[in-house]
Write an enzyme that holds these catalytic residues in place. Structure first.
Site, PDB file in Angstrom:
ATOM      1  N   HIS B 105       0.804  -1.224   0.000  1.00 14.25           N
ATOM      2  CA  HIS B 105       0.000   0.000   0.000  1.00 14.25           C
ATOM      3  C   HIS B 105       0.835   1.271   0.000  1.00 14.25           C
ATOM      4  O   HIS B 105       0.296   2.365   0.015  1.00 14.25           O
ATOM      5  CB  HIS B 105      -0.938   0.026   1.203  1.00 14.25           C
ATOM      6  CG  HIS B 105      -1.857  -1.153   1.279  1.00 14.25           C
ATOM      7  ND1 HIS B 105      -1.520  -2.311   1.945  1.00 14.25           N
ATOM      8  CD2 HIS B 105      -3.097  -1.363   0.758  1.00 14.25           C
ATOM      9  CE1 HIS B 105      -2.517  -3.181   1.835  1.00 14.25           C
ATOM     10  NE2 HIS B 105      -3.481  -2.643   1.119  1.00 14.25           N
ATOM     11  N   ASP B 207      32.508 -30.987  18.439  1.00 15.06           N
ATOM     12  CA  ASP B 207      32.603 -32.326  17.852  1.00 15.06           C
ATOM     13  C   ASP B 207      33.799 -32.475  16.910  1.00 15.06           C
ATOM     14  O   ASP B 207      33.670 -32.320  15.693  1.00 15.06           O
ATOM     15  CB  ASP B 207      31.299 -32.651  17.103  1.00 15.06           C
ATOM     16  CG  ASP B 207      31.208 -34.123  16.727  1.00 15.06           C
ATOM     17  OD1 ASP B 207      32.258 -34.788  16.628  1.00 15.06           O
ATOM     18  OD2 ASP B 207      30.086 -34.603  16.516  1.00 15.06           O
ATOM     19  N   HIS B 210      33.790 -36.440  15.012  1.00 17.17           N
ATOM     20  CA  HIS B 210      33.236 -36.882  13.727  1.00 17.17           C
ATOM     21  C   HIS B 210      34.238 -36.731  12.578  1.00 17.17           C
ATOM     22  O   HIS B 210      34.061 -37.332  11.526  1.00 17.17           O
ATOM     23  CB  HIS B 210      31.962 -36.091  13.393  1.00 17.17           C
ATOM     24  CG  HIS B 210      32.211 -34.727  12.810  1.00 17.17           C
ATOM     25  ND1 HIS B 210      32.788 -33.698  13.509  1.00 17.17           N
ATOM     26  CD2 HIS B 210      31.959 -34.205  11.567  1.00 17.17           C
ATOM     27  CE1 HIS B 210      32.871 -32.621  12.751  1.00 17.17           C
ATOM     28  NE2 HIS B 210      32.380 -32.906  11.562  1.00 17.17           N
ATOM     29  N   HIS B 215      34.564 -36.879   7.735  1.00 15.51           N
ATOM     30  CA  HIS B 215      35.416 -36.215   6.752  1.00 15.51           C
ATOM     31  C   HIS B 215      36.646 -37.059   6.410  1.00 15.51           C
ATOM     32  O   HIS B 215      37.723 -36.533   6.111  1.00 15.51           O
ATOM     33  CB  HIS B 215      35.811 -34.831   7.266  1.00 15.51           C
ATOM     34  CG  HIS B 215      34.614 -34.005   7.635  1.00 15.51           C
ATOM     35  ND1 HIS B 215      33.562 -33.800   6.768  1.00 15.51           N
ATOM     36  CD2 HIS B 215      34.265 -33.379   8.793  1.00 15.51           C
ATOM     37  CE1 HIS B 215      32.630 -33.069   7.373  1.00 15.51           C
ATOM     38  NE2 HIS B 215      33.032 -32.808   8.600  1.00 15.51           N
ATOM     39  N   ASP B 355      28.568 -33.540   5.841  1.00 12.11           N
ATOM     40  CA  ASP B 355      27.817 -33.212   7.061  1.00 12.11           C
ATOM     41  C   ASP B 355      26.313 -33.258   6.812  1.00 12.11           C
ATOM     42  O   ASP B 355      25.545 -33.794   7.610  1.00 12.11           O
ATOM     43  CB  ASP B 355      28.208 -31.819   7.565  1.00 12.11           C
ATOM     44  CG  ASP B 355      29.608 -31.796   8.157  1.00 12.11           C
ATOM     45  OD1 ASP B 355      29.951 -32.742   8.890  1.00 12.11           O
ATOM     46  OD2 ASP B 355      30.344 -30.834   7.896  1.00 12.11           O
TER      47      ASP B 355
END
Lengths: 163, 438
Positions: B105, B207, B210, B215, B355
């Site tokens: 508007h 972490d 992992h 990886h 990931d």
């Protein structure tokens, strides 16, 4: 080389290349690239492609060596994103030869790449490629590829495939 | 759901966390209110909006934001939503403007959020609209820390300085190593992972475990050094923040992608020592970490990235990831950092690709009713915390520890069960808040 011949050569190259990618014959695909190939997918279709070299992010900014590394990665036993492998289908269309000589073709094309993986994962990537094909020892090879995605936020969990 | 039920979902003393917090819509709605509408959230880097009138889009939880510099040069953050019908008043991701005009508007707001234009003010509102009450909705608090812009919707939230607490010790490593601080490379990697935002925050907060598996391809290809990731320790820094990484770097860490950046830092070691002291100059890189709730970083040999994990429903996150460089670094070093970042991280990066695979498949595997009954194991290194001289926070004996995640979920539980900020401990880890032994 006339225009018809150039169009035919470009189409034949791009369709065969897409077939190699979809059949996951990546080593053979690598042989289709010149040793000085530039494989580039800038972030942001417009401003990314227009930014001076080295001052903007890309999704891919590869040379033959880093592309080789990506392919080698698939065989490490730890490439979880591609294990089990993706099922891809590269649909290449709207192929336009922008310029040609006996030794070089400048080609633009649209693409839709479908990726299916595991049970229900599905991704669709749409965009345009601007390629330079160069004749090396009588064979056409890809010397440069600029990939312009029409997506902004990538709707997929990774780009573990080739375009 | 009653707030006391959250105690059944997170048990820090025993190292147990329920899968329900990664899956259930009701818990997610509570998070939007009690975490995202209360915590200090990262919006942008000052270098993205240097001049008055510059703006950049951001999100706070699921709320779209405009972050801009007003005519006086002050940084402001507003909901990107017209106060009339809610339309997004800005649909660009970044730019420069004098005003934001709503396309619905035509209500128009200046870069200080003030309503400066309303069509039909005379023959529609008969000049009775109280324009001063209908400016853009502004955050309750906004503050910066060394170029990083944060904001909170809660006027009772502690100051940003207190909120960041000891984490500032590590943030300084990333943004204040050298004169001039840091700046952001143009462009943002944005992509979507079908998994709860906490998977990513949890992964970055503590972490390292992992890395050799998730990886493993990075190790196999020589992009990640096993020696580098095995050194150092994790830190639960307090207030839910955490980081981990090596405690020193040497010439053997100079692998190819890392060398230009590390070499540059080594050449400037004297200045780093002068600015941050001997201990931090030796640590040199902040490592991996999360500033609670959803702002994470990775400061490793080769490059630095900041990212925000935007919540997009219980089973979906949208990642915004930036490449950050030392302002003072020569162009070739900045370029090498940029290339190292994008080769490894972002959606196309050969390290980060995996990931998303793990987090999305965790989500799929935990969605079922029965799996949600069984707790997840967060016991690595439980009860083995130690204090290291000169290092803020509770640290782990080795890098292999989930002490950071336990600190993260302890703060999550505190916030989810606390009606007000005054009910939350804001003293941090250094205030005698240890993990109890098993």
């Amino acid at each position: 080389m006339d225009e018809m011949r150039a169009q035919f050569e470009a189409e034949r190259f791009l369709y065969r290349e897409a077939k190699l990618l979809d059949e996951r014959r990546f080593e053979e695909w690598l042989d289709l690239l010149t040793d000085d190939v530039r494989y580039w997918m800038p972030v942001g279709n417009l401003e990314g492609a227009g930014a001076p070299d080295g001052q903007h992010l890309s999704y891919f900014e590869d040379n033959k060596q880093t592309l080789m590394l990506r392919i080698k990665r698939l065989g490490t036993g730890f490439a979880h994103a591609e294990d089990p492998p993706s099922r891809t289908r590269h649909l290449i269309s709207n192929i336009v030869v922008e310029a040609f000589t006996e030794a070089e073709l400048k080609v633009s094309a649209n693409f839709i790449v479908f990726r299916g993986r595991l049970e229900t994962e599905e991704d669709l990537f749409v965009g345009r490629r601007e390629d330079v094909l160069r004749k090396v020892d009588g064979q056409w090879k890809l010397a440069a590829r600029k990939i312009l995605l029409d997506h902004n936020v990538i709707g997929a969990k990774n780009l573990s495939l080739f375009f | 759901m009653h707030e006391q039920e959250f105690h059944q979902l997170v048990n820090i003393e025993q190292g147990l966390v329920s899968p329900r917090i990664f899956i259930e819509p009701e818990i997610y709605e509570w998070e939007l209110e009690r975490i995202f509408a209360r915590c200090w959230l990262y919006l942008a880097h000052e270098s993205q909006i240097p001049e008055p009138g510059d703006y950049v889009a951001a999100f706070m939880g699921e709320d779209p934001m405009i972050v801009c510099r007003d005519p006086q040069g002050h940084i402001r953050a507003f909901l990107n939503s017209c106060t009339h019908r809610g339309m997004r008043v800005c649909r660009e991701e970044a730019g420069h403007t004098k005003a934001f005009r709503c396309p619905y508007h035509g209500w128009t707001f200046d870069t200080a959020g003030k309503l400066i234009g309303v069509p039909r003010l005379n023959d529609g509102y008969f000049r009775q609209l109280e324009k001063e009450k209908w400016g853009l909705i502004e955050v309750a608090q906004l503050a910066t820390y060394k170029g990083l812009i944060f904001a909170s919707w809660d006027p009772e939230a502690p100051s940003l300085d207190d909120y960041l607490g000891d984490m500032k010790w590590y943030i300084d490593l990333m943004v204040d190593r050298l004169e001039g601080g840091s700046e952001v490379i143009g462009g943002v990697h944005k992509w979507v992972i079908p998994a709860n935002w906490k998977f990513a925050a949890d992964n970055f907060v503590g972490d390292m475990y992992h890395v050799p598996v998730s990886h493993g391809s990075g190790l196999a290809l020589g992009l990640i050094s096993e020696r580098d990731i095995s050194r150092g320790f994790q830190v639960s820094v307090g207030n839910g923040h955490g980081r981990g990484g090596a405690d020193q770097w040497d010439v053997e860490s100079w692998s190819d992608p890392a060398s230009p950046h590390l070499k540059f830092l080594y050449e400037n070691r004297e200045e780093i020592t002068h600015r941050l002291g001997q201990q931090r100059a030796q640590i040199l890189l902040a490592g991996h970490g999360t500033i609670f709730p959803n702002f994470s970083f990775l400061d490793i040999p080769g490059f630095l990235t900041f990212r925000v994990w935007h919540p997009r429903g219980p089973e979906r996150m949208e990642i915004w990831s930036w490449c950050v460089v030392e302002k003072k670094a020569p162009p070739e070093v900045k370029n090498m950092m940029r290339l190292a970042y994008l080769a490894q991280f972002g959606p196309g990066g050969v390290v980060e690709q995996d990931d998303g695979e793990n987090w999305s498949q965790c989500t799929l595997a935990m969605r079922g009713r029965v799996r949600r009954r069984y707790m997840l194991n967060y016991q690595m290194g439980l009860g083995r915390q130690q204090v290291r001289p000169g290092i803020p926070g509770q640290t782990s004996p080795t890098i292999w520890s989930e002490i950071g995640q336990r600190g993260f979920y302890r703060r999550w539980l505190e916030l989810m069960t606390a009606p007000r900020w005054s009910d939350v401990n804001t003293g941090g880890e250094s205030n005698g808040r240890d993990e109890s032994p098993v």
